[in-house]
Scaffold this active site. Sequence first.
Site, PDB file in Angstrom:
ATOM      1  N   TRP A 168     -41.047  -4.025  93.175  1.00 17.09           N
ATOM      2  CA  TRP A 168     -40.501  -3.311  94.336  1.00 17.09           C
ATOM      3  C   TRP A 168     -40.903  -1.843  94.340  1.00 17.09           C
ATOM      4  CZ3 TRP A 168     -37.759   0.623  92.350  1.00 17.09           C
ATOM      5  CH2 TRP A 168     -37.197   0.452  91.082  1.00 17.09           C
ATOM      6  N   LYS A 192     -45.983 -13.694  94.952  1.00 15.23           N
ATOM      7  CA  LYS A 192     -44.532 -13.563  95.148  1.00 15.23           C
ATOM      8  C   LYS A 192     -44.169 -12.081  95.066  1.00 15.23           C
ATOM      9  CE  LYS A 192     -39.990 -13.846  93.572  1.00 15.23           C
ATOM     10  NZ  LYS A 192     -39.745 -12.483  94.090  1.00 15.23           N
ATOM     11  N   PRO A 193     -43.741 -11.479  96.182  1.00 15.48           N
ATOM     12  CA  PRO A 193     -43.329 -10.071  96.131  1.00 15.48           C
ATOM     13  C   PRO A 193     -41.896  -9.958  95.632  1.00 15.48           C
ATOM     14  CG  PRO A 193     -43.193 -10.874  98.384  1.00 15.48           C
ATOM     15  CD  PRO A 193     -43.630 -12.050  97.543  1.00 15.48           C
ATOM     16  N   SER A 195     -38.024  -9.382  95.630  1.00 12.58           N
ATOM     17  CA  SER A 195     -37.101  -9.742  96.719  1.00 12.58           C
ATOM     18  C   SER A 195     -36.569  -8.512  97.447  1.00 12.58           C
ATOM     19  CB  SER A 195     -35.933 -10.559  96.170  1.00 12.58           C
ATOM     20  OG  SER A 195     -36.436 -11.784  95.701  1.00 12.58           O
ATOM     21  N   GLY A 245     -44.371  -5.499  86.092  1.00 14.93           N
ATOM     22  CA  GLY A 245     -42.908  -5.457  86.019  1.00 14.93           C
ATOM     23  C   GLY A 245     -42.464  -5.185  84.595  1.00 14.93           C
ATOM     24  N   SER A 246     -41.281  -5.651  84.257  1.00 10.53           N
ATOM     25  CA  SER A 246     -40.707  -5.293  82.951  1.00 10.53           C
ATOM     26  C   SER A 246     -41.365  -6.084  81.818  1.00 10.53           C
ATOM     27  CB  SER A 246     -39.204  -5.566  82.951  1.00 10.53           C
ATOM     28  OG  SER A 246     -38.983  -6.968  82.929  1.00 10.53           O
ATOM     29  N   GLU A 267     -48.978  -5.929  83.404  1.00 14.04           N
ATOM     30  CA  GLU A 267     -48.817  -4.475  83.462  1.00 14.04           C
ATOM     31  C   GLU A 267     -47.314  -4.251  83.343  1.00 14.04           C
ATOM     32  OE1 GLU A 267     -47.808  -1.292  84.247  1.00 14.04           O
ATOM     33  OE2 GLU A 267     -48.387  -1.488  86.363  1.00 14.04           O
ATOM     34  N   LEU A 268     -46.874  -3.866  82.131  1.00  8.91           N
ATOM     35  CA  LEU A 268     -45.438  -3.943  81.804  1.00  8.91           C
ATOM     36  C   LEU A 268     -44.810  -2.561  81.637  1.00  8.91           C
ATOM     37  CD1 LEU A 268     -45.859  -6.995  79.387  1.00  8.91           C
ATOM     38  CD2 LEU A 268     -45.417  -7.012  81.840  1.00  8.91           C
ATOM     39  N   CYS A 301     -43.602   3.038  86.205  1.00  7.25           N
ATOM     40  CA  CYS A 301     -43.807   2.683  84.791  1.00  7.25           C
ATOM     41  C   CYS A 301     -44.565   3.763  84.027  1.00  7.25           C
ATOM     42  CB  CYS A 301     -44.535   1.347  84.688  1.00  7.25           C
ATOM     43  SG  CYS A 301     -46.028   1.310  85.676  1.00  7.25           S
ATOM     44  N   GLU A 398     -36.776   2.920  78.623  1.00  5.25           N
ATOM     45  CA  GLU A 398     -37.305   3.509  79.852  1.00  5.25           C
ATOM     46  C   GLU A 398     -36.133   3.693  80.832  1.00  5.25           C
ATOM     47  OE1 GLU A 398     -40.000   0.749  81.739  1.00  5.25           O
ATOM     48  OE2 GLU A 398     -41.223   2.360  82.541  1.00  5.25           O
TER      49      GLU A 398
HETATM   50  O1  LIG Z   1     -44.809   1.144  87.946  1.00  2.00           O
HETATM   51  C1  LIG Z   1     -46.028   1.151  87.842  1.00  2.00           C
HETATM   52  C2  LIG Z   1     -46.877   0.947  89.006  1.00  2.00           C
HETATM   53  C3  LIG Z   1     -48.189   1.647  88.957  1.00  2.00           C
HETATM   54  C4  LIG Z   1     -48.128   3.085  89.257  1.00  2.00           C
HETATM   55  C5  LIG Z   1     -49.495   3.700  89.434  1.00  2.00           C
HETATM   56  O2  LIG Z   1     -50.429   2.999  89.835  1.00  2.00           O
HETATM   57  O3  LIG Z   1     -49.636   4.877  89.191  1.00  2.00           O
END
Ligand SMILES: O=CCCCC(=O)O
Length: 496
Positions: A168, A192-193, A195, A245-246, A267-268, A301, A398
Amino acid sequence: MDAKTGVNKDNPLALKDPSLLRQANYIDGAWVGADDSATLDVRNPATGAVIGTVPKGGKGETRRAIEAAERALVDWRARTAKERHAILIRWFDLMMENQEDLARIMTAEGGKPLAEARGEIAYGASFIQWFAEEGKRIYGDTIPSPVAGRRMMVIKQPVGVCGAITPWNFPNAMIGRKAGPALAAGCTMVLKPASATPYSALALAELGERAGIPKGVFSIVTGSASAIGEELTTNPIVRKITFTGSTEVGKQLMAASAGTVKKVSMELGGNAPFIVFDDADVDAAVEGAIASKFRNTGQTCVCANRILVQDGIYDAFVKKLAAATENLKVADGFEDGSQIGPLIDDAAVAKVEDHIKDATGKGAKVLTGGERHPLGGSFYKPTVLADVTPQMKVAREETFGPLAPVFRFKDEAEAIRMANDTEFGLAAYFYSRDVGRVWRVGEALEYGIVSINVGVFSNEVAPFGGVKESGVGREGSKYGIDDYLEMKFLCLGGID
Ligand SMILES: O=CCCCC(=O)O
């Protein structure tokens, strides 16, 4: 009506093109509801108001989307890279032509300040444009054979049907960063995006259809994360799972994907250190810290999670950081000049509160913020904490919110030790003007990305991804398409 943007300011979701706000799933080129007609509400986090609904899809809908992707793969991968390029560039153009509407949809469902949302649309679109081009440069290789009478070659082919799960916090850009390379490489995708932010994804599917993406090549299923995730990770037709995501959910997806040995890109989570050495330009470091920490209201992230400052400049730095933080404008993302929007939900606010309570209970001082914003709901005042120590929760977890905890260190060795003392390894930042230190520290930090004297580094040409428990694989850049390709070794004999 705003003369410049053509948008009705009293109702920000009165779009120039209302047909971009799709409330149905896009499966095999058709707009459909859930099999049992169930729906999910989508809320504006700034007001709590329901914007609309989307289908609550599950396993059956996902399976049909996967089967459609398998059928569509035959034609899509057989097309030339140039043909796929033409369609992807039309998609990119449509995204940019509809930038304002797409940004408004994003702000309405995710709370992101409108200026940032506009930036994200351009960022997301840039991946489509970049990978449309990179698709034309998927080269193979020839290898001198050690055995007489043989020829040896390497070709690269699309992985096949890909399952994607997107977050999100970047509801547009993470789709561009996954669908761009997948489609350019000749793969098909079921996505799947999150929700909380499905409309950004559905609007992209609408524009993809207009751009001429053939049916089945790119489907979207909204609904139950567990049911859709289970089908994507266990269906043998799916050859790759890509997720942002996480770390907790990433591990579950990796474990579930192991049953059919799928390729994975993950990508966590992160726990980004932001180190400021005594020799840094303090004003530039404060500016960088604000940009990194408060991007998307701290919900990124790669946001600075631990600000580590050397003794000699500690007091000057925290004073300036607190003053700059106090100047940030907290407001509904649609309000002019908004820099800090609402957090995505109450749970996100509770985590910020928990980290502040834990830190102040152990001796940290609140320099600014430290409480909910008078706007109410999930608005929280951007906060700076001083005298933070490694014993506090903020050192290990985090926060994913507008909290800047400032730690103190004595020398370079201690800074590196503190920075690497985490299971995460996504992004790290440091500020220094000593060229020797720049190389030493850059090489010593155990992270996939190290940003030096720069607060925001992301773009489509650079490889994005982490080490340790922050993930597997790289997105963006010339390397990002490799994750959607299989290498095949052709060994040819009997021709001499
Ligand atoms: O939460 C991470 C998404 C990627 C952020 C970015 O591309 O800088």
